[in-house]
Design an enzyme around this catalytic site. Structure first.
Site, PDB file in Angstrom:
ATOM      1  N   ILE A   1       0.828  -1.206   0.000  1.00 58.82           N
ATOM      2  CA  ILE A   1       0.000   0.000   0.000  1.00 58.82           C
ATOM      3  C   ILE A   1       0.864   1.259   0.000  1.00 58.82           C
ATOM      4  CG2 ILE A   1      -1.696   1.313   1.352  1.00 58.82           C
ATOM      5  CD1 ILE A   1      -2.706  -1.381   2.419  1.00 58.82           C
TER       6      ILE A   1
ATOM      7  N   GLU B   1      -3.632  -5.263   7.967  1.00 59.73           N
ATOM      8  CA  GLU B   1      -2.730  -4.186   7.537  1.00 59.73           C
ATOM      9  C   GLU B   1      -1.491  -4.281   8.405  1.00 59.73           C
ATOM     10  OE1 GLU B   1      -5.258  -0.807   8.065  1.00 59.73           O
ATOM     11  OE2 GLU B   1      -6.219  -1.077   6.117  1.00 59.73           O
TER      12      GLU B   1
ATOM     13  N   ARG C   1       8.293  14.048  20.330  1.00 62.47           N
ATOM     14  CA  ARG C   1       7.791  12.969  19.478  1.00 62.47           C
ATOM     15  C   ARG C   1       6.458  13.399  18.889  1.00 62.47           C
ATOM     16  NH1 ARG C   1      11.461   9.370  17.788  1.00 62.47           N
ATOM     17  NH2 ARG C   1      12.516   8.294  19.495  1.00 62.47           N
TER      18      ARG C   1
ATOM     19  N   ALA D   1      17.729   5.032  21.328  1.00 60.28           N
ATOM     20  CA  ALA D   1      17.384   3.955  20.406  1.00 60.28           C
ATOM     21  C   ALA D   1      17.455   4.465  18.981  1.00 60.28           C
ATOM     22  CB  ALA D   1      15.976   3.431  20.706  1.00 60.28           C
TER      23      ALA D   1
ATOM     24  N   SER E   1       4.651  -3.683  19.045  1.00 62.04           N
ATOM     25  CA  SER E   1       3.236  -3.567  18.691  1.00 62.04           C
ATOM     26  C   SER E   1       2.858  -4.699  17.741  1.00 62.04           C
ATOM     27  CB  SER E   1       2.963  -2.199  18.055  1.00 62.04           C
ATOM     28  OG  SER E   1       1.592  -1.939  18.061  1.00 62.04           O
TER      29      SER E   1
ATOM     30  N   GLU F   1       7.930  -4.951  13.314  1.00 64.23           N
ATOM     31  CA  GLU F   1       9.106  -4.387  13.969  1.00 64.23           C
ATOM     32  C   GLU F   1       9.528  -5.213  15.180  1.00 64.23           C
ATOM     33  OE1 GLU F   1      10.607  -0.127  15.814  1.00 64.23           O
ATOM     34  OE2 GLU F   1       8.478  -0.597  15.878  1.00 64.23           O
TER      35      GLU F   1
ATOM     36  N   GLU G   1      20.509  14.796  11.156  1.00 62.00           N
ATOM     37  CA  GLU G   1      20.208  16.207  10.880  1.00 62.00           C
ATOM     38  C   GLU G   1      18.827  16.637  11.368  1.00 62.00           C
ATOM     39  OE1 GLU G   1      18.535  16.210   6.332  1.00 62.00           O
ATOM     40  OE2 GLU G   1      20.705  16.241   6.603  1.00 62.00           O
TER      41      GLU G   1
END
Length: 185
Positions: free
Chosen positions: A13, A36, A62, A74, A111, A117, A136
């Site tokens: 997708i 998905e 974030r 991380a 998750s 992941e 950057e």
């Protein structure tokens, strides 16, 4: 009884710089359904401990959470990169430190309901300070905090990042069980 879903078809997708998204048609117990799924190379999470037993943390804004978060350092694993190499690289980039000892504590899915992941949590000790090399688009504040204070913050709900909570709880347990020695000043 657990039912293992089988992929019937898969459709890409979105193809992005950090994540990809696909839609899989799968078998389910009563027919078919769709999933998905986010494709991601994974990441390395760093539980970096100074010689005096403080954990090196970063604060950064974030966008998805719409606020500044206190986190264990991380970063993502680059295509073809090993998790350990990413850990060593990210520790240096985000904190300036290099570690004399880097040990895998665990790996986990942050998750599992919609993402492939995998995060690899490393404990980093025998730290030597140096210069950071932020990406950057990164703006980080580095802090060294006592593990007991961090544990208290987790238990009060003041730390909300899952990877950071896991890192703090695992380090706290390692210290409490005597498997990790720290020299608190």
């Amino acid at each position: 009884m657990t039912f293992e879903e089988k992929t019937i078809s898969s459709e890409k997708i979105y193809d992005g710089a950090i994540i990809n998204l696909r839609k899989d048609k799968v078998t389910v117990q009563n027919g078919t359904s769709y999933r998905e799924i986010i494709e991601h190379n994974g990441g390395a999470v760093l539980a970096a401990l100074t010689d005096d037993g403080k954990m090196v943390m970063v604060r950064q804004y974030r966008k998805p959470a719409k606020r500044v978060m206190l986190e264990a350092p991380a970063g993502k694993i680059d295509q073809g990169e090993e998790a350990l190499a990413a850990a060593v690289r990210e520790l240096k980039e985000e904190t300036g430190y290099t570690a004399g000892k880097v040990q895998l504590l665990t790996e986990f899915y942050p998750s599992v309901g919609y993402s492939e992941e995998v995060l690899y949590l490393y404990i980093c000790t025998d730290l030597t300070p140096g210069e950071t090399n932020f990406d950057e688009n990164e703006a980080l504040d580095i802090e060294e905090m006592d593990i007991d204070e961090l544990f208290s913050m987790v238990m009060k709900g003041e730390i909300n990042d899952a990877k950071t909570i896991i890192a703090i709880l695992m380090v706290k347990e390692k210290i409490a069980s005597g498997k990790l020695q720290v020299n608190k000043k």
